[in-house]
Motif scaffolding. Structure first.
Motif, mmCIF file in Angstrom:
data_model
loop_
_atom_site.group_PDB
_atom_site.id
_atom_site.type_symbol
_atom_site.label_atom_id
_atom_site.label_comp_id
_atom_site.label_asym_id
_atom_site.label_seq_id
_atom_site.Cartn_x
_atom_site.Cartn_y
_atom_site.Cartn_z
ATOM 1 N N UNK A 22 0.828 -1.217 0.000
ATOM 2 C CA UNK A 22 0.000 0.000 0.000
ATOM 3 C C UNK A 22 0.861 1.265 0.000
ATOM 4 N N UNK A 23 2.098 1.151 0.465
ATOM 5 C CA UNK A 23 3.019 2.292 0.499
ATOM 6 C C UNK A 23 4.056 2.204 -0.626
ATOM 7 N N UNK A 24 3.712 1.427 -1.650
ATOM 8 C CA UNK A 24 4.551 1.305 -2.855
ATOM 9 C C UNK A 24 5.974 0.841 -2.568
ATOM 10 N N UNK A 25 6.109 -0.066 -1.616
ATOM 11 C CA UNK A 25 7.399 -0.664 -1.304
ATOM 12 C C UNK A 25 7.383 -2.080 -1.874
ATOM 13 N N UNK A 26 8.218 -2.309 -2.874
ATOM 14 C CA UNK A 26 8.298 -3.627 -3.488
ATOM 15 C C UNK A 26 9.163 -4.545 -2.645
ATOM 16 N N UNK A 27 8.691 -5.774 -2.473
ATOM 17 C CA UNK A 27 9.440 -6.755 -1.704
ATOM 18 C C UNK A 27 9.550 -8.057 -2.479
ATOM 19 N N UNK A 28 10.590 -8.797 -2.167
ATOM 20 C CA UNK A 28 10.796 -10.131 -2.701
ATOM 21 C C UNK A 28 10.419 -11.095 -1.581
ATOM 22 N N UNK A 29 9.245 -11.734 -1.701
ATOM 23 C CA UNK A 29 8.718 -12.601 -0.649
ATOM 24 C C UNK A 29 9.387 -13.968 -0.675
ATOM 25 N N UNK A 30 9.766 -14.435 0.503
ATOM 26 C CA UNK A 30 10.266 -15.803 0.654
ATOM 27 C C UNK A 30 9.597 -16.410 1.878
ATOM 28 N N UNK A 31 9.016 -17.591 1.706
ATOM 29 C CA UNK A 31 8.360 -18.280 2.815
ATOM 30 C C UNK A 31 9.433 -18.804 3.765
ATOM 31 N N UNK A 32 9.472 -18.260 4.980
ATOM 32 C CA UNK A 32 10.537 -18.644 5.894
ATOM 33 C C UNK A 32 10.320 -20.005 6.538
ATOM 34 N N UNK A 33 9.133 -20.577 6.374
ATOM 35 C CA UNK A 33 8.907 -21.932 6.880
ATOM 36 C C UNK A 33 9.383 -22.944 5.838
ATOM 37 N N UNK A 34 9.006 -22.720 4.584
ATOM 38 C CA UNK A 34 9.429 -23.626 3.512
ATOM 39 C C UNK A 34 10.909 -23.480 3.197
ATOM 40 N N UNK A 35 11.420 -22.253 3.270
ATOM 41 C CA UNK A 35 12.809 -21.982 2.917
ATOM 42 C C UNK A 35 13.380 -20.925 3.874
ATOM 43 N N UNK A 36 13.801 -21.366 5.071
ATOM 44 C CA UNK A 36 14.353 -20.405 6.036
ATOM 45 C C UNK A 36 15.628 -19.756 5.506
ATOM 46 N N UNK A 37 15.965 -18.593 6.040
ATOM 47 C CA UNK A 37 17.231 -17.963 5.648
ATOM 48 C C UNK A 37 18.409 -18.880 5.984
ATOM 49 N N UNK A 38 19.506 -18.679 5.264
ATOM 50 C CA UNK A 38 20.714 -19.472 5.508
ATOM 51 C C UNK A 38 21.326 -19.080 6.845
ATOM 52 N N UNK A 39 21.988 -20.043 7.456
ATOM 53 C CA UNK A 39 22.634 -19.801 8.746
ATOM 54 C C UNK A 39 23.598 -18.622 8.663
#
Length: 122
Positions: A22-39
């Motif tokens: 809604x505030x025109x901020x583009x994000x790259x979504x990643x599901x943190x349950x299916x693919x958590x961030x790397x250690x």
């Protein structure tokens, strides 16, 4: 681009993502349950923002957090140990985790989002 680690079934993640759009901020979504961030990424983020404490990064209201009795372990836990756990179980991460360069937020608070994601945008 801003990396948005969220969970589609989480109302907080959905609210935060909607607010950003809604505030025109583009994000790259990643599901943190299916693919958590790397250690390694988690270690870097927690180290750069260690003034916030490890608790800031944990989903302290989550079932997995409670089941593992992490509240009792947190005071003695290292960044490396926390990152290892979170990289294997994304439900331990407070969501959404939003990162862009040196800016990072966990959870959703409109005032924090305004200050972090709307101020000084290019």
């Amino acid at each position: 681009m801003i990396k948005f680690y969220g969970y589609k079934r989480c109302s907080t993640s959905r609210s935060a993502e909607k607010w950003l759009h809604e505030h025109d901020v583009d994000v790259d979504f990643q599901d943190l349950v299916e693919q958590p961030p790397k250690k390694e990424d988690l270690v870097n983020w927690m180290t750069a923002h260690q003034d916030r404490g490890l608790r800031y990064f944990f989903n302290t209201h989550g079932m997995d957090y409670r089941k593992l009795h992490l509240k009792d372990q947190l005071p003695d836990m290292t960044i490396d140990e926390a990152a290892e756990m979170m990289s294997k179980n994304g439900k331990l991460i407070k969501r959404p985790l939003v990162i862009d360069g040196d800016k990072l937020t966990c959870g959703f608070n409109e005032d924090v989002y305004k200050d972090t994601w709307l101020s000084k945008r290019a």
